[in-house]
Scaffold this active site. Structure first.
Site, PDB file in Angstrom:
ATOM      1  N   HIS A   1     -65.897 -80.457   7.858  1.00 37.67           N
ATOM      2  CA  HIS A   1     -65.821 -79.253   8.678  1.00 37.67           C
ATOM      3  C   HIS A   1     -66.550 -79.412  10.003  1.00 37.67           C
ATOM      4  O   HIS A   1     -66.181 -78.771  10.994  1.00 37.67           O
ATOM      5  CB  HIS A   1     -66.401 -78.065   7.897  1.00 37.67           C
ATOM      6  N   ASP A   3     -62.811 -81.742   4.503  1.00 37.83           N
ATOM      7  CA  ASP A   3     -63.376 -80.414   4.749  1.00 37.83           C
ATOM      8  C   ASP A   3     -63.476 -79.660   3.426  1.00 37.83           C
ATOM      9  O   ASP A   3     -62.469 -79.252   2.854  1.00 37.83           O
ATOM     10  CB  ASP A   3     -62.484 -79.662   5.744  1.00 37.83           C
ATOM     11  N   SER A  37     -62.539 -72.935  12.728  1.00 35.05           N
ATOM     12  CA  SER A  37     -63.175 -72.172  11.666  1.00 35.05           C
ATOM     13  C   SER A  37     -62.776 -70.695  11.815  1.00 35.05           C
ATOM     14  O   SER A  37     -61.589 -70.400  11.934  1.00 35.05           O
ATOM     15  CB  SER A  37     -64.689 -72.385  11.703  1.00 35.05           C
ATOM     16  N   TRP A  38     -63.719 -69.754  11.802  1.00 37.33           N
ATOM     17  CA  TRP A  38     -63.353 -68.351  12.019  1.00 37.33           C
ATOM     18  C   TRP A  38     -62.600 -68.185  13.338  1.00 37.33           C
ATOM     19  O   TRP A  38     -61.687 -67.372  13.446  1.00 37.33           O
ATOM     20  CB  TRP A  38     -64.588 -67.458  12.015  1.00 37.33           C
ATOM     21  N   GLY A  52     -67.830 -68.430  13.318  1.00 38.96           N
ATOM     22  CA  GLY A  52     -68.790 -67.521  12.701  1.00 38.96           C
ATOM     23  C   GLY A  52     -68.169 -66.873  11.458  1.00 38.96           C
ATOM     24  O   GLY A  52     -68.014 -67.519  10.430  1.00 38.96           O
TER      25      GLY A  52
END
Length: 317
Positions: free
Chosen positions: A299, A271, A115-116, A43
């Site tokens: 990604h 990515d 990711s986050w 997120g």
């Protein structure tokens, strides 16, 4: 597509009071006596995905999932404009993870995410290295200033039309300044029409970056219910406009705190949102981490990336 494990349901779940009026939704699945593993979602503000537990053998893992503050089934929800953000920072999320670990009686756990989620994993592990048995990251980010500048400005050189749309949604006075702070202001507007329009503009840009990748998925960010989209964009803009509430370069600088923690870093060469240089630098600073590069992946992954994640998690079972 490589076979993940068949879907399975949690055997326990609840809402944990983590203070500040916040209640964090969590669930556990798999084998209660298995190797503890926490799935840390991305997120920020995406909420957990039940499908993520399918990377784990339910006979050998005790899988923990949770929704970070303000999203998923945690309360209060950030889609509600009255939900404040003052108590939603990286430091709060690290403390929430520790409280959940203690609540579940876990001594050490494997951390998996991307990711986050990888930023939060690294920040948590550097704060509590003695509580981490291993790390698997798929899509490495450290959310420093250079990464954010690339994702919300630099990569626009490859897709100038969508980036200009992203920039030009903002009032003219904000277009040459801090785009993330300007979007955060709009996403906290008292006018619902303004908030929803800003959420759609933000998600449209994120979609453009992903869909431009090889094997990219269209509508990867915007294809979610309106309240989930509102929470995702509002929380993401809040975190990124504050540079993830971390000192710039902090996670790379403090990589020595991860010494002794074995890790698998898996990253797509294509990515666009998080270029390969990010995990490359981290792996050089962290001798216990092994970097695997997936040539055809961006990604959002690929069949070979799924194989690599399954193999990495199998290593720690």
């Amino acid at each position: 597509m490589p076979a993940t494990y068949p879907g399975y349901e949690p055997y326990a779940q609840g809402l944990l009071d983590v203070g500040d009026g916040q209640r964090m939704h969590w669930n556990t699945s798999g084998n209660p006596a298995g190797t503890p593993a926490a799935v840390v979602h991305g997120g920020p503000g995406s909420g957990h995905s039940p499908g993520a537990r399918r990377y784990f053998d339910p006979e050998r893992y005790r899988v923990v999932q949770f929704d970070q503050r303000g999203c998923g089934r945690s309360l209060p929800h950030a889609a509600d404009p009255s939900t404040g953000m003052d108590h939603n920072t990286t430091g709060h999320l690290i403390a929430d993870m520790e409280r959940l670990r203690e609540h579940l009686g876990i001594d050490k756990w494997l951390l998996y995410g991307g990711s986050w989620g990888s930023t939060l994993i690294l920040a948590y592990a550097q704060a509590h290295p003695e509580r981490v048995s291993g790390i698997v990251i798929c899509g490495v980010t450290m959310t420093d200033a250079d990464e954010l500048d690339w994702l919300y400005r630099g990569v626009g050189r490859l897709i100038p039309g969508p980036w200009e749309d992203f920039r030009d949604f903002l009032p003219a006075a904000d277009r040459d300044g801090d785009l993330l702070a300007a979007y955060s202001r709009l996403l906290n507007s008292p006018d619902e029409t303004v908030r929803r329009a800003a959420a759609n503009a933000w998600a449209t840009w994120e979609d453009a970056v992903i869909s431009h990748e090889a094997l990219g998925k269209p509508d990867a960010y915007s294809d979610r219910p309106s309240d989930a989209l509102m929470a995702f964009t509002r929380i993401t803009a809040h975190y990124f406009s504050h540079r993830a509430f971390l000192e710039d370069g902090q996670l790379l600088r403090d990589a020595e705190r991860l010494a002794g923690i074995p890790a698998e870093l898996i990253h797509g060469r294509l990515d666009l949102g998080a270029p390969l240089g990010i995990p490359w630098k981290l792996a050089k600073a962290w001798p216990d981490a092994r970097l695997t590069v997936i040539d055809e992946s961006g990604h959002t992954g690929s069949p070979r990336m799924t194989e690599a994640v399954l193999a990495a998690i199998e290593r720690f079972a």
